[in-house]
Design an enzyme around this catalytic site. Sequence first.
Site, PDB file in Angstrom:
ATOM      1  N   PRO A   1       0.818  -1.225   0.000  1.00  0.00           N
ATOM      2  CG  PRO A   1      -0.191  -1.187   2.103  1.00  0.00           C
ATOM      3  CD  PRO A   1       0.596  -2.048   1.177  1.00  0.00           C
TER       4      PRO A   1
ATOM      5  CD  GLU B   1      -0.051  -6.615  11.261  1.00  0.00           C
ATOM      6  OE1 GLU B   1      -0.330  -5.439  10.981  1.00  0.00           O
ATOM      7  OE2 GLU B   1      -0.901  -7.522  11.347  1.00  0.00           O
TER       8      GLU B   1
ATOM      9  CG  ASP C   1      -8.017  -2.746 -33.132  1.00  0.00           C
ATOM     10  OD1 ASP C   1      -9.095  -2.413 -33.619  1.00  0.00           O
ATOM     11  OD2 ASP C   1      -7.681  -3.934 -32.920  1.00  0.00           O
TER      12      ASP C   1
END
Length: 267
Positions: A105, A132, A185
């Site tokens: 994060p 953690e 495309d």
Amino acid sequence: MLKCPGVEVHMAPAYHVITLFPEMFAALTEFGVSGRAVKQQLCSLKFWNPRDFTQDNYHTVDDRPFGGGPGMVMLVEPLDLALTAVKATLLRQGILLPRMIYLSPQGRRLDQALVQELLQEPALVMLAGRYEGIDERLFARHSIEEISLGDYVLSGGELPAMVLLDAVIRQIPGALGHADSAKEDSFADGLLDCPHYTRPEDYLGLKSPPVLRGGNHAEVTRWRLRQALKRTSLRRPDLIEQRAMSSLEKELMTELLGEIRREVGPE
Ligand code: 4FN
């Protein structure tokens, strides 16, 4: 296999993931576009479990955080040994310094521009965290960049690693079958999708737009671009600002501005 003069042979990109839960990646390797690409060997995908790099009888991969507090921290040694093993494998393939990514994060947000950048790499080494997170000293021993999928709490980096890999793998030439390749495309590059319709023409009185069934391909293209511009400017104006517009797009935007003003009313 035959080698023809002047035909450049490209090495399939090598993707390596360090994870305590390699089985989770079946979602990527067994299904759909990414599964097909892996089976066709358009890229290689290998998993490294830090548990296999432990030295103790219990195969410990985590421990309590210094300073106390809840949760556990991933031990630096098994991660360091796993990363060193991946690097040695890549070195034997002629890749001296692979891009190493910790899904976290704290990282730079993943977007399509970053996906295109990662697609150019001959190899990627990804590290998925658990608990953690990892002991900070791994970053002192290796040059690792951090990439984030967004701002929410997750239980591990595996799902973000799979999202990143899905986004990259589907861009490898040959990964998209004919059915999917229209997406490549697309005129609306960098815009949100236009609305989609399929049979039946009329569902319980809900009609599909006649222009899509009129057989005028130019009209269909124009309608779709117009819808994509409208949706994007209403829902994601940030995407409009990021993007350079063609003269056709500018023309459609001016038309739309009047239309949107009428719909949302005077503000
Ligand atoms: N998450 C936040 C703040 C503090 C911690 C977290 C969190 C998994 C190992 C990291 C989460 C989100 C996007 C990896 C979140 C991502 C992760 C990701 C992730 C276990 C440690 C952890 C402020 C963002 C809410 C747990 C915010 N993209 N920690 O989720 O790995 O890649």
